[in-house]
Motif scaffolding. Structure first.
Motif, PDB file in Angstrom:
ATOM      1  N   ASN A  82      -3.556  -7.019  -3.524  1.00  0.00           N
ATOM      2  CA  ASN A  82      -2.748  -7.115  -2.311  1.00  0.00           C
ATOM      3  C   ASN A  82      -2.673  -5.750  -1.630  1.00  0.00           C
ATOM      4  O   ASN A  82      -2.547  -4.723  -2.295  1.00  0.00           O
TER       5      ASN A  82
ATOM      6  N   LYS B  19      -4.595  -0.873  -2.412  1.00  0.00           N
ATOM      7  CA  LYS B  19      -4.288  -2.193  -2.964  1.00  0.00           C
ATOM      8  C   LYS B  19      -3.639  -2.055  -4.329  1.00  0.00           C
ATOM      9  O   LYS B  19      -3.877  -1.100  -5.047  1.00  0.00           O
TER      10      LYS B  19
ATOM     11  N   GLN C 196      -3.269  -6.687  -8.149  1.00  0.00           N
ATOM     12  CA  GLN C 196      -3.662  -8.052  -7.808  1.00  0.00           C
ATOM     13  C   GLN C 196      -4.543  -8.103  -6.560  1.00  0.00           C
ATOM     14  O   GLN C 196      -4.922  -9.179  -6.114  1.00  0.00           O
TER      15      GLN C 196
ATOM     16  N   GLU D 258      -8.375  -8.168   4.627  1.00  0.00           N
ATOM     17  CA  GLU D 258      -8.254  -8.148   3.172  1.00  0.00           C
ATOM     18  C   GLU D 258      -9.617  -8.118   2.486  1.00  0.00           C
ATOM     19  O   GLU D 258      -9.741  -7.630   1.381  1.00  0.00           O
TER      20      GLU D 258
END
Length: 146
Positions: free
Chosen positions: A60, A55, A58, A100
């Motif tokens: 992501n 990741k 942030q 996620e």
């Protein structure tokens, strides 16, 4: 020999054959480096690789490619295994829900040497527990014992 002895021997032989076939199909836990070495050696058995999603700052997922309008059965992402080896993972099925939010990821499959990525047949997610202690307030009370 009695019929009961022959039947018992046949049952034992079938049980041993089942155990041997199950052991031969069992996959092992590994890392991306070992999975690559197995593939280079011609071993096509599936391995389990445990790791985390790569990741950015942030949160992501890096390298994530999923375009269901083009191909709903192709999902790609970057993963870091437990030994800090990094690899692209390709999953030829739809993107798993809540990926996620997962803490750890286990991918089951084998290394594709031609394309230099890990081809996953299965993705297992370890999501954050709803029973964790974050935000839990503990109130202490004193009891008087006479």
């Amino acid at each position: 020999m009695k019929k009961s002895h022959i039947i018992a021997l046949v049952v034992i032989a079938v049980a041993v054959a089942m155990i041997i076939s199950t052991v031969g199909d069992a996959s092992t836990y590994s890392d991306f480096g070992a999975a690559k070495k197995l593939a280079e050696g011609g071993n096509t058995n599936d391995v389990h690789v445990v790791g985390e999603l790569k990741k950015d700052g942030q949160g992501n997922i890096m390298g994530m490619v999923y375009e269901p309008s083009i191909n709903p059965n192709r999902f790609e992402f970057m993963m870091i295994d437990s030994l800090q080896n990094e690899s692209k993972v390709v999953f030829n099925k739809p993107k798993p829900q809540d990926l996620e939010r997962s803490e750890k990821v286990v991918v089951v499959g084998s290394m594709n040497l031609d394309q230099q990525y890990f081809e996953a047949d299965q993705i297992l997610l370890k999501c954050p527990s709803k029973y964790n202690n974050e935000g839990l307030e503990v109130e202490q009370t004193a009891m008087k014992i006479d």
